[in-house]
Design a protein around this motif. Sequence first.
Motif, PDB file in Angstrom:
ATOM      1  N   VAL A 190       0.854  -1.190   0.000  1.00 45.88           N
ATOM      2  CA  VAL A 190       0.000   0.000   0.000  1.00 45.88           C
ATOM      3  C   VAL A 190       0.886   1.235   0.000  1.00 45.88           C
ATOM      4  CG1 VAL A 190      -2.013  -1.044   1.076  1.00 45.88           C
ATOM      5  CG2 VAL A 190      -0.196  -0.135   2.527  1.00 45.88           C
ATOM      6  N   ALA A 227      -5.961  -4.491   2.574  1.00 46.85           N
ATOM      7  CA  ALA A 227      -5.166  -3.342   2.154  1.00 46.85           C
ATOM      8  C   ALA A 227      -5.476  -2.123   3.014  1.00 46.85           C
ATOM      9  CB  ALA A 227      -5.423  -3.042   0.682  1.00 46.85           C
ATOM     10  N   TYR A 248      -9.455   4.181  -1.929  1.00 49.04           N
ATOM     11  CA  TYR A 248      -8.591   3.660  -2.977  1.00 49.04           C
ATOM     12  C   TYR A 248      -8.506   4.656  -4.132  1.00 49.04           C
ATOM     13  CZ  TYR A 248      -7.098   0.698  -6.881  1.00 49.04           C
ATOM     14  OH  TYR A 248      -6.450   0.179  -7.967  1.00 49.04           O
TER      15      TYR A 248
END
Length: 320
Positions: A190, A227, A248
Amino acid sequence: MTVPDGGSTTADNPPPTRGEWPDDSRAGAVTDVPLLSRTAHDRGHLERLLPDPARGRPVRVLLVDDQRNVPVHEGPHGPALVYDERATYPEGAVYLGEADGVPYAALRAPRPDTVGGQPVSSWTGLRQVGAQLDDLDAGLLSQAIGIIEWHERNRFSPITGAPTTVERAGWAQRDPESGREVFPRTDPAVIMLVHDGGDRCVLGRQAAWPAGRFSILAGFVEPGESAEAAVAREVAEEVGIGVTDIRYVSSQPWPFPQSLMLGYVARATDLDLQIDDDEIEEARWFSRDELRSGTGPQALPPNVSIARHIIDRWVAGEFS
């Protein structure tokens, strides 16, 4: 760990040298989707194409030397990869796919004096030239570097330790003792821009980087972790603050050696940074004006990286 330019830094993957840092210290101008995509490739019919991926046609081979550099020619429209056109599919090559009816492959090889009779301006790497290549060349180069890295790091079976044999045109290895196939792996990581909900974001710097070099925070996803959970954990570990509103943004393959960068933005729940010296050496809040004017960090990640992509989009006001 903070990731310099879209990929991880380890003992096997040292950060770029000072000469590789870009001169552009201003953010906000680059908002295109990062390169290194595979949109021009078609590997979906690999089974049908085997065992002769070239199907009797000339195949364009990208030569990669032991420093992960490739031949490049500087043309009137910028740099382009130089391919060695072969009449047959070369032994030991990895099939990269087909674009516009042309099969492509990558081959680890020492530097020849000439490449396919074409001029070579230089031998250079993905970090240096990736942002200047067109989509096809950038995708082929990132794919070639990633798969060659995998082969060099996985010459022995993780099951029995026996030397593996390469199959499926370079996209699988087989353990001769157990008969098990081993396939390329990708390590998810990430990479996140943390902002205060207003006009500031956190940038950090690793000790190995030149003074004044900053990027957004990043780290690997751990087993059993989402994530989003990795975003929150890495931020807490590196700069000691909590985050919320984790969103995201986009992803980017980063073959140094085999990462997939998952890009996020997140809003800080507190502003007092508590830096973990084992993770990073320095972290600060920077305003949009500082990043836009170049009065903040002396150097930002290169334009080819997802880190720069996210910074530029935040400076342009896309995230709040």
